[in-house]
Scaffold this motif. Structure first.
Motif, PDB file in Angstrom:
ATOM      1  N   ALA A 164      40.796  39.551  34.202  1.00 48.58           N
ATOM      2  CA  ALA A 164      39.605  38.750  34.480  1.00 48.58           C
ATOM      3  C   ALA A 164      39.971  37.455  35.194  1.00 48.58           C
ATOM      4  O   ALA A 164      39.278  37.031  36.129  1.00 48.58           O
ATOM      5  CB  ALA A 164      38.860  38.452  33.184  1.00 48.58           C
ATOM      6  N   ARG A 165      41.058  36.823  34.775  1.00 43.84           N
ATOM      7  CA  ARG A 165      41.501  35.602  35.453  1.00 43.84           C
ATOM      8  C   ARG A 165      41.964  35.908  36.869  1.00 43.84           C
ATOM      9  O   ARG A 165      41.670  35.164  37.805  1.00 43.84           O
ATOM     10  CB  ARG A 165      42.626  34.937  34.655  1.00 43.84           C
ATOM     11  N   LYS A 166      42.664  37.006  37.029  1.00 45.36           N
ATOM     12  CA  LYS A 166      43.162  37.377  38.359  1.00 45.36           C
ATOM     13  C   LYS A 166      42.030  37.643  39.336  1.00 45.36           C
ATOM     14  O   LYS A 166      42.111  37.293  40.524  1.00 45.36           O
ATOM     15  CB  LYS A 166      44.056  38.619  38.233  1.00 45.36           C
ATOM     16  N   LEU A 167      40.943  38.264  38.854  1.00 41.35           N
ATOM     17  CA  LEU A 167      39.822  38.654  39.710  1.00 41.35           C
ATOM     18  C   LEU A 167      38.732  37.589  39.769  1.00 41.35           C
ATOM     19  O   LEU A 167      37.702  37.814  40.409  1.00 41.35           O
ATOM     20  CB  LEU A 167      39.220  39.967  39.203  1.00 41.35           C
ATOM     21  N   PHE A 168      38.930  36.445  39.103  1.00 37.15           N
ATOM     22  CA  PHE A 168      37.890  35.406  39.030  1.00 37.15           C
ATOM     23  C   PHE A 168      36.588  36.011  38.507  1.00 37.15           C
ATOM     24  O   PHE A 168      35.516  35.783  39.052  1.00 37.15           O
ATOM     25  CB  PHE A 168      37.654  34.754  40.400  1.00 37.15           C
ATOM     26  N   ALA A 169      36.701  36.808  37.448  1.00 36.85           N
ATOM     27  CA  ALA A 169      35.538  37.509  36.892  1.00 36.85           C
ATOM     28  C   ALA A 169      35.473  37.307  35.384  1.00 36.85           C
ATOM     29  O   ALA A 169      35.662  38.242  34.612  1.00 36.85           O
ATOM     30  CB  ALA A 169      35.617  38.993  37.235  1.00 36.85           C
ATOM     31  N   ASP A 202      31.064  41.647  37.230  1.00 35.10           N
ATOM     32  CA  ASP A 202      32.358  41.210  36.719  1.00 35.10           C
ATOM     33  C   ASP A 202      32.958  42.239  35.769  1.00 35.10           C
ATOM     34  O   ASP A 202      34.164  42.529  35.820  1.00 35.10           O
ATOM     35  CB  ASP A 202      32.210  39.865  35.998  1.00 35.10           C
ATOM     36  N   ILE A 203      32.132  42.801  34.896  1.00 37.21           N
ATOM     37  CA  ILE A 203      32.617  43.831  33.970  1.00 37.21           C
ATOM     38  C   ILE A 203      33.169  45.023  34.749  1.00 37.21           C
ATOM     39  O   ILE A 203      34.246  45.548  34.446  1.00 37.21           O
ATOM     40  CB  ILE A 203      31.485  44.278  33.027  1.00 37.21           C
ATOM     41  N   ALA A 204      32.435  45.475  35.784  1.00 34.15           N
ATOM     42  CA  ALA A 204      32.877  46.624  36.571  1.00 34.15           C
ATOM     43  C   ALA A 204      34.178  46.334  37.299  1.00 34.15           C
ATOM     44  O   ALA A 204      35.070  47.192  37.381  1.00 34.15           O
ATOM     45  CB  ALA A 204      31.783  47.024  37.563  1.00 34.15           C
ATOM     46  N   ALA A 205      34.313  45.112  37.838  1.00 38.31           N
ATOM     47  CA  ALA A 205      35.525  44.767  38.583  1.00 38.31           C
ATOM     48  C   ALA A 205      36.759  44.767  37.685  1.00 38.31           C
ATOM     49  O   ALA A 205      37.806  45.318  38.035  1.00 38.31           O
ATOM     50  CB  ALA A 205      35.346  43.404  39.248  1.00 38.31           C
ATOM     51  N   VAL A 206      36.643  44.174  36.496  1.00 33.72           N
ATOM     52  CA  VAL A 206      37.798  44.118  35.585  1.00 33.72           C
ATOM     53  C   VAL A 206      38.084  45.504  35.004  1.00 33.72           C
ATOM     54  O   VAL A 206      39.253  45.901  34.865  1.00 33.72           O
ATOM     55  CB  VAL A 206      37.548  43.096  34.466  1.00 33.72           C
ATOM     56  N   ALA A 207      37.018  46.250  34.679  1.00 35.94           N
ATOM     57  CA  ALA A 207      37.222  47.598  34.138  1.00 35.94           C
ATOM     58  C   ALA A 207      37.948  48.493  35.138  1.00 35.94           C
ATOM     59  O   ALA A 207      38.813  49.289  34.763  1.00 35.94           O
ATOM     60  CB  ALA A 207      35.876  48.213  33.762  1.00 35.94           C
ATOM     61  N   ALA A 262      38.705  42.364  47.072  1.00 30.64           N
ATOM     62  CA  ALA A 262      39.553  41.226  47.475  1.00 30.64           C
ATOM     63  C   ALA A 262      39.024  39.908  46.925  1.00 30.64           C
ATOM     64  O   ALA A 262      39.002  38.889  47.619  1.00 30.64           O
ATOM     65  CB  ALA A 262      39.660  41.164  49.003  1.00 30.64           C
ATOM     66  N   HIS A 263      38.554  39.943  45.667  1.00 26.83           N
ATOM     67  CA  HIS A 263      38.013  38.766  44.988  1.00 26.83           C
ATOM     68  C   HIS A 263      36.760  38.218  45.671  1.00 26.83           C
ATOM     69  O   HIS A 263      36.377  37.076  45.431  1.00 26.83           O
ATOM     70  CB  HIS A 263      39.048  37.653  44.899  1.00 26.83           C
TER      71      HIS A 263
END
Length: 494
Positions: free
Chosen positions: A68-73, A80-85, A301-302
């Motif tokens: 989550a920190r890496k993706l700014f999510a 945000d949930i979908a990106a980290v998942a 790409a964030h």
């Protein structure tokens, strides 16, 4: 002493059982339990993990938080949930929160699809205080398994379908007994209705069974700038999630606006013996458009390139005729035009409120100001200017609410040509010029993408006349050309 063949057979059976167990574990869905928030929420989180660790392989929370920190999510929004998942490989994600609803407390646990981040099952439990009692925790432990199963297998048969033997399976309470008034259908959102209490329902298990939490479409997603969609409906097993792009408000495809402007100008020479210009405020109009062709990359790409766009601005003040102090009866036509265009880049630094964004501009511009000549063809004020320049800017935009934000910009102009004022034969000769501009504003989204805003600005061009060895028609050391004003904006963002 056992015979060798018997030992070999036993060893084979043990190895086969271990291999089968490993294969079964490998087929378990990957689950992420995001740290629950709110007072005493860790109690509910522990129940969820303890109940589901037999059904799924659980992603370590440190792995989730690092991604989550890496993706700014960091938020609980669907994007945000979908990106980290996707980054950690989770198929199912569970979030939870304990919060106050008016004067009452409630626990909300959401089971989400890892691919879309959408809520598939939502469990809501009213609380008398932030601390959860044993009945609530027991009921959560009973229901979270069914909610997880329906998310993993949305097309599975309803729980009341008959077994191959023709019997209907019965739901079991924590003590192994079939609870009165509760059937397996109660796991579906439509069937979660309060059960009728009976005089015998005195044990904690019976109370947990008799008390069915009401499911309401309340989202546990914290309000963020990226939480632009309404809470998704609770879906039954037979329903399909609605098709949606999930694109947040901070990643629009275009931003267009029209504005009414108020503009003033002041021009002073060094030395002051040369003619100067000063004015009151005049009205004008402005048009502005920015296109973001890469907005669809908001979840890649964030989201860095989603805010890269092309924009243009045109200002047209409507100046009345100017007059001379020496002869106020004479009228001189006055015109002004400013046009700019180039790259505009909004970089999202953090996807939760206040949603700070770095603003970067790079482009070219034209700014002209002219007065008509007198009867002899001479100037009645400062010579005409027609600045041609490259402009570079940087600024910040910060949301104090999802629907409102403040912004500020600083621009620097590298002037290549100052126009007629730099003419050696009729005016002051070649110049070394530069410009700066400071502006800022406040914008509100009043309805969906419709916005209203106000802006103020100050712009200054500094001129230094440098004719070299040549003798210009007029002599001055330099000049200061200043513009200032305010703008009322109406626009649309999509």
């Amino acid at each position: 002493m056992p015979r060798l063949p018997t030992i070999a057979i036993a060893a084979f059976v043990v190895l086969f059982a271990c291999a089968h167990a490993d294969a079964a574990n490998g087929e378990k869905p990957l689950l992420a339990v995001v740290p629950f928030t709110g007072p005493q929420a860790k109690q509910a989180e522990a129940v969820v993990v303890r109940t589901l660790r037999k059904k799924a392989a659980i992603v370590p929370q440190t792995t989730w938080l690092k991604a989550a920190r890496k993706l700014f999510a960091p938020s609980h929004s669907s994007e945000d949930i979908a990106a980290v998942a996707e980054d950690v490989g989770a198929e199912v994600v569970i979030t939870g929160i304990v919060k106050r609803d008016g004067t009452k407390w409630q626990l909300i646990v959401s089971v989400r699809d890892g691919k879309s981040g959408k809520t598939r099952e939502r469990l809501r439990y009213p609380l008398k205080a932030p601390r959860m009692n044993a009945e609530t925790l027991a009921l959560l432990g009973t229901e979270i398994g069914g909610a997880f199963d329906s998310t993993v297998n949305p097309d599975a048969k309803p729980a009341d379908a008959k077994s191959p033997e023709g019997k209907t399976p019965e739901a079991k309470a924590p003590d192994g007994k079939a609870p009165e008034g509760r059937t397996p259908e109660a796991r579906t959102p439509e069937a979660r209705t309060p059960a009728t209490r009976t005089p015998d329902a005195r044990t904690p298990e019976a109370k947990a069974t008799a008390r069915q939490p009401e499911v309401k479409p309340i989202d546990d997603t914290p309000l963020t700038a990226s939480s632009t969609e309404p809470p998704p409906p609770v879906l039954s097993k037979s329903e399909k999630p609605p098709a949606t792009t999930g694109r947040p408000r901070w990643a629009p495809y275009f931003d267009i606006s029209a504005a009414a402007t108020l503009t003033g100008r002041s021009f002073d020479f060094d030395p002051a013996s040369q003619p100067k210009f000063s004015s009151g405020i005049v009205a004008g109009i402005r048009g502005d458009v920015t296109l973001y062709p890469l907005a669809f990359t908001w979840n890649k790409a964030h989201g860095v390139f989603s805010g890269l766009g092309l924009g243009a601005t045109v200002d047209k003040p409507f100046w009345p005729d100017s007059t001379s102090k020496q002869d106020p009866t004479q009228k001189f036509a006055t015109t002004e035009l400013r046009a700019e265009g180039g790259l505009r880049w909004r970089l999202i630094l953090y996807k939760s409120l206040p949603l700070p964004q770095l603003l970067i501009n790079a482009g070219a511009g034209l700014h002209s100001f002219a007065l008509s000549k007198d009867a002899t063809g001479g100037d009645v004020g400062p010579a005409d200017v027609n600045y041609k320049y490259a402009t570079f800017g940087a600024g910040m935009r910060v949301h104090f609410a999802e629907w409102a934000y403040l912004w500020a910009m600083f621009d620097y102009h590298i002037v290549f040509d100052s126009g007629p004022i730099a003419d050696l034969a009729t005016e002051y000769g070649p110049t070394k010029s530069f410009g700066v501009r400071v502006r800022g504003g406040l914008d509100f989204f009043v309805y969906k993408g419709l916005k209203l805003g106000a802006e103020g600005y100050y712009e200054r061009f500094s001129l230094k006349f440098d004719p070299g060895a040549a003798m210009p028609a007029k002599v001055a050391n330099g000049g200061t050309d200043q513009y200032f004003g305010g703008i009322i904006v109406v626009g649309y963002v999509l």
